[in-house]
Design a protein around this motif. Structure first.
Motif, mmCIF file in Angstrom:
data_model
loop_
_atom_site.group_PDB
_atom_site.id
_atom_site.type_symbol
_atom_site.label_atom_id
_atom_site.label_comp_id
_atom_site.label_asym_id
_atom_site.label_seq_id
_atom_site.Cartn_x
_atom_site.Cartn_y
_atom_site.Cartn_z
ATOM 1 N N THR A 1 -30.469 -22.712 17.984
ATOM 2 C CA THR A 1 -29.394 -21.903 17.396
ATOM 3 C C THR A 1 -29.851 -20.471 17.126
ATOM 4 O O THR A 1 -29.131 -19.505 17.428
ATOM 5 N N ASN A 2 -31.056 -20.337 16.580
ATOM 6 C CA ASN A 2 -31.543 -19.021 16.141
ATOM 7 C C ASN A 2 -32.450 -18.338 17.162
ATOM 8 O O ASN A 2 -32.701 -17.139 17.057
ATOM 9 N N GLY A 3 -32.960 -19.084 18.126
ATOM 10 C CA GLY A 3 -33.841 -18.508 19.135
ATOM 11 C C GLY A 3 -35.305 -18.743 18.823
ATOM 12 O O GLY A 3 -35.701 -18.894 17.669
ATOM 13 N N HIS A 4 -36.120 -18.792 19.857
ATOM 14 C CA HIS A 4 -37.570 -18.946 19.748
ATOM 15 C C HIS A 4 -38.192 -17.551 19.790
ATOM 16 O O HIS A 4 -37.893 -16.761 20.679
ATOM 17 N N ASP A 5 -39.065 -17.241 18.826
ATOM 18 C CA ASP A 5 -39.595 -15.872 18.762
ATOM 19 C C ASP A 5 -40.605 -15.557 19.860
ATOM 20 O O ASP A 5 -40.975 -14.398 20.061
ATOM 21 N N GLY A 6 -41.073 -16.583 20.572
ATOM 22 C CA GLY A 6 -41.968 -16.346 21.699
ATOM 23 C C GLY A 6 -43.383 -15.973 21.335
ATOM 24 O O GLY A 6 -44.144 -15.522 22.194
ATOM 25 N N SER A 7 -43.775 -16.161 20.083
ATOM 26 C CA SER A 7 -45.137 -15.793 19.662
ATOM 27 C C SER A 7 -46.183 -16.573 20.463
ATOM 28 O O SER A 7 -46.110 -17.796 20.564
ATOM 29 N N GLY A 8 -47.139 -15.841 21.035
ATOM 30 C CA GLY A 8 -48.223 -16.477 21.771
ATOM 31 C C GLY A 8 -47.840 -17.010 23.132
ATOM 32 O O GLY A 8 -48.600 -17.762 23.745
ATOM 33 N N ILE A 9 -46.663 -16.627 23.620
ATOM 34 C CA ILE A 9 -46.177 -17.130 24.905
ATOM 35 C C ILE A 9 -46.056 -15.980 25.897
ATOM 36 O O ILE A 9 -45.575 -14.902 25.553
ATOM 37 N N GLU A 10 -46.515 -16.211 27.128
ATOM 38 C CA GLU A 10 -46.402 -15.214 28.197
ATOM 39 C C GLU A 10 -45.438 -15.725 29.268
ATOM 40 O O GLU A 10 -45.659 -16.791 29.848
ATOM 41 N N PRO A 11 -44.349 -14.994 29.547
ATOM 42 C CA PRO A 11 -43.412 -15.417 30.598
ATOM 43 C C PRO A 11 -43.933 -15.065 31.985
ATOM 44 O O PRO A 11 -44.645 -14.074 32.157
ATOM 45 N N PHE A 12 -43.565 -15.881 32.987
ATOM 46 C CA PHE A 12 -43.960 -15.530 34.356
ATOM 47 C C PHE A 12 -42.898 -15.957 35.386
ATOM 48 O O PHE A 12 -43.191 -16.077 36.567
ATOM 49 N N GLY A 13 -41.687 -16.170 34.946
ATOM 50 C CA GLY A 13 -40.634 -16.524 35.891
ATOM 51 C C GLY A 13 -40.100 -15.307 36.622
ATOM 52 O O GLY A 13 -40.473 -14.157 36.345
ATOM 53 N N LEU A 14 -39.210 -15.551 37.574
ATOM 54 C CA LEU A 14 -38.573 -14.486 38.360
ATOM 55 C C LEU A 14 -37.065 -14.634 38.205
ATOM 56 O O LEU A 14 -36.512 -15.705 38.468
#
Length: 229
Positions: free
Chosen positions: A98-111
């Motif tokens: 509902t509120n979203g994931h803050d993404g701390s410590g995560i690196e995205p690599f999608g396209l």
């Protein structure tokens, strides 16, 4: 490798924590069989999730995959991984979606339009929208095996030092081998795609391997110079 169909991420988090000790025992048994040494043991198991049929709406999909990458955040600090803890985990999952994931410590690599991929210290998740354009499953597995095998070797070297011992390194796998491994992990290949490079950069960065490698190279160099002086 296991194929799973689960109703939500909370179920995945509980399954992952419950199965961890079994995975460690399996890995240790296989290492002992491969090496012939009964004192060898696995130090950790890293998860890689290949998501094939997500059921979240498009606006929640990225947050859901980030949560799969770090499922432990759904569980209480002193969790016993019991079935009675499922309701609290499901409540935490709903709050994040509902509120979203803050993404701390995560690196995205999608396209964009092709895939979503995320790497963290505790795991990696990948979902291909277009399997014929996205990375192959074998690409992710090969990258993880290369990264984690070097991480384990560096940890072995550092563990010996922390025990007050001089590292016992096989001749072909001294500091030059470590230096070459770092180059192969860090430097792009001529025919490498942008997707593959982004995946490799994200996995290597979140693993903390480069600092580990630098320390192991220094230790191996010192050990070799002392042995030849």
């Amino acid at each position: 490798m296991e194929d799973l169909t689960l109703p939500n991420i909370a179920s995945l988090a509980l399954w992952r924590m419950r199965s961890y000790s079994e995975n460690m025992a399996w890995a240790t048994a296989n290492l002992r069989q491969l090496t012939g040494h009964e004192d060898v043991s696995a130090s950790y198991v890293l998860s890689a999730y290949w998501v094939t049929d997500p059921e979240w709406p498009e606006e929640n999909l990225d947050d859901a995959l980030r949560t799969i990458c770090t499922p432990r955040i759904l569980l209480q600090r002193e969790a016993q991984f019991l079935e009675s803890e499922r309701e609290q985990a499901e409540q935490a999952e709903r709050r994040i979606l509902t509120n979203g994931h803050d993404g701390s410590g995560i690196e995205p690599f999608g396209l964009s339009g092709v895939s979503i991929g995320h790497a963290s210290w505790s795991g990696v998740v990948y979902h291909p929208f277009s399997p014929d354009q996205a990375l192959a499953e074998s690409d992710l597995v090969a990258c993880e095996l290369a990264t984690q095998s070097m991480w384990a070797y560096c940890e072995y070297i550092n563990r010996q030092v922390e025990s007050g011992l001089d590292p016992d390194l096989p001749e072909p796998h001294g500091w030059r081998f470590l230096r070459g491994a770092k180059s192969r992990l860090v430097n792009p290949r001529p025919q490498e795609t942008g997707q593959h490079r982004a995946m490799r950069d994200a996995i290597v960065k979140t693993s903390g391997l480069l600092e580990h490698l630098d320390q192991a190279i220094d230790i191996a160099r010192q050990s070799q110079s002392q042995g030849t002086s």
